[in-house]
Design a protein around this motif. Structure first.
Motif, short mmCIF file in Angstrom:
data_model
loop_
_atom_site.label_atom_id
_atom_site.label_comp_id
_atom_site.label_asym_id
_atom_site.label_seq_id
_atom_site.Cartn_x
_atom_site.Cartn_y
_atom_site.Cartn_z
N HIS A 80 0.84 -1.20 0.00
CA HIS A 80 0.00 0.00 0.00
C HIS A 80 0.88 1.25 0.00
O HIS A 80 2.06 1.19 0.34
CB HIS A 80 -0.91 0.00 1.23
CG HIS A 80 -1.89 -1.13 1.22
ND1 HIS A 80 -3.01 -1.14 0.43
CD2 HIS A 80 -1.89 -2.31 1.89
CE1 HIS A 80 -3.66 -2.27 0.61
NE2 HIS A 80 -3.01 -3.01 1.49
N ALA A 81 0.30 2.37 -0.35
CA ALA A 81 1.04 3.63 -0.43
C ALA A 81 1.75 3.96 0.88
O ALA A 81 2.88 4.46 0.87
CB ALA A 81 0.11 4.77 -0.84
N ASP A 82 1.12 3.67 2.02
CA ASP A 82 1.77 3.99 3.30
C ASP A 82 3.02 3.15 3.54
O ASP A 82 3.89 3.54 4.31
CB ASP A 82 0.79 3.89 4.47
CG ASP A 82 0.15 2.53 4.63
OD1 ASP A 82 0.15 1.73 3.67
OD2 ASP A 82 -0.37 2.27 5.73
N ASP A 83 3.15 2.00 2.86
CA ASP A 83 4.38 1.21 2.97
C ASP A 83 5.57 1.97 2.40
O ASP A 83 6.70 1.82 2.87
CB ASP A 83 4.25 -0.12 2.21
CG ASP A 83 3.32 -1.10 2.89
OD1 ASP A 83 3.33 -1.17 4.15
OD2 ASP A 83 2.57 -1.80 2.18
N CYS A 84 5.31 2.80 1.40
CA CYS A 84 6.39 3.59 0.80
C CYS A 84 6.94 4.62 1.77
O CYS A 84 8.08 5.06 1.65
CB CYS A 84 5.89 4.26 -0.48
SG CYS A 84 5.38 3.07 -1.74
N GLU A 85 6.14 5.01 2.74
CA GLU A 85 6.59 5.90 3.81
C GLU A 85 7.27 5.11 4.93
O GLU A 85 8.24 5.55 5.52
CB GLU A 85 5.40 6.69 4.39
CG GLU A 85 4.75 7.63 3.43
CD GLU A 85 5.58 8.87 3.15
OE1 GLU A 85 6.47 9.21 3.95
OE2 GLU A 85 5.31 9.51 2.12
N ALA A 86 6.72 3.94 5.23
CA ALA A 86 7.15 3.16 6.39
C ALA A 86 8.48 2.43 6.19
O ALA A 86 9.22 2.22 7.14
CB ALA A 86 6.07 2.15 6.78
N PHE A 87 8.79 2.04 4.95
CA PHE A 87 9.98 1.24 4.70
C PHE A 87 11.11 2.09 4.15
O PHE A 87 10.90 2.97 3.30
CB PHE A 87 9.66 0.08 3.75
CG PHE A 87 8.86 -0.99 4.41
CD1 PHE A 87 9.49 -1.99 5.15
CD2 PHE A 87 7.49 -0.99 4.35
CE1 PHE A 87 8.75 -2.97 5.79
CE2 PHE A 87 6.74 -1.96 4.98
CZ PHE A 87 7.37 -2.95 5.71
N ASP A 88 12.32 1.82 4.63
CA ASP A 88 13.51 2.53 4.17
C ASP A 88 13.98 2.02 2.82
O ASP A 88 14.48 2.78 2.00
CB ASP A 88 14.64 2.36 5.20
CG ASP A 88 14.22 2.86 6.57
OD1 ASP A 88 13.86 4.05 6.67
OD2 ASP A 88 14.22 2.06 7.52
N TRP A 89 13.88 0.71 2.62
CA TRP A 89 14.31 0.08 1.38
C TRP A 89 13.14 -0.72 0.83
O TRP A 89 12.55 -1.55 1.53
CB TRP A 89 15.48 -0.87 1.61
CG TRP A 89 16.74 -0.25 2.13
CD1 TRP A 89 17.05 1.07 2.25
CD2 TRP A 89 17.88 -0.97 2.62
NE1 TRP A 89 18.31 1.22 2.78
CE2 TRP A 89 18.83 -0.03 3.01
CE3 TRP A 89 18.18 -2.31 2.75
CZ2 TRP A 89 20.08 -0.38 3.53
CZ3 TRP A 89 19.41 -2.67 3.26
CH2 TRP A 89 20.35 -1.71 3.64
#
Length: 190
Positions: A80-89
């Motif tokens: 999900h889009a929020d994963d792009c914020e939550a994960f560094d890599w």
């Protein structure tokens, strides 16, 4: 990134039932036996959600088990889009996954997205992964049992070659000095 904060890595493939769960399991196993245990959080996801809640494919489970890695307890989920914020890599299994994740990621987070195989230039991993993906689709769509057996035989050879490539990568990276093994400029506080 604040000192002591865990680095978060997510592996992404199409359905989160084969490539990305194996990558997640392999990295978790390596981290558990390293000084980085507890300092790196690993997850996996798929660009599609049709397998959400399902365990990895039985062949992925068997392949991972053959390398001493247990992925049977994992469950598929959609990125999900929020994963792009939550994960560094955010490391993707193929170029189509990179394209799909870049569409999902906010512009300020797109630098976190990369093709996993881009770090493996001396190997044929991406090509073999694409061969397997196409082959599995053909195998699943084939009605003729004899032809399915033939396709499965070809896939078994590619699977063995891919497993060998991953083992070579693990041995090579394990023998590298730390600066040479770095695959990101993001800080990793130890």
């Amino acid at each position: 990134m604040a000192r002591g904060k865990a680095v978060r890595v997510v592996f992404v493939c199409l359905g989160n039932i084969c490539r990305s769960p194996m990558a997640e399991g392999a990295l978790q196993a390596r981290l558990a036996a390293s000084p980085l245990a507890g300092r790196v959080q690993v997850d996996s996801a798929g660009t599609g959600g049709w397998h959400a809640g399902e365990p990895p494919d039985r062949r992925a489970i068997a392949g991972a088990r053959g390398q001493g890695v247990d992925v049977a307890g994992q469950r598929a989920r959609q990125l999900h889009a929020d994963d792009c914020e939550a994960f560094d890599w955010i490391r993707c299994a193929d170029r189509a996954n990179v394209r799909d994740v870049l569409r999902l990621a906010p512009a300020a987070r797109r630098e976190r997205v990369a093709l996993l195989a881009s770090y493996l230039g001396n190997y044929q991993i991406e090509r073999q992964m694409e061969t397997l993906t196409d082959g599995y689709r053909r195998w699943l769509g084939e009605d003729d049992a004899e032809r399915r057996t033939q396709i499965r035989g070809v896939l078994a050879g590619t699977e063995a070659s891919l497993a060998s490539q991953f083992e070579r990568v693990a041995v090579e990276v394990a023998g590298m000095p730390a600066p040479q093994a770095q695959v990101s400029k993001l800080p990793l506080w130890i």
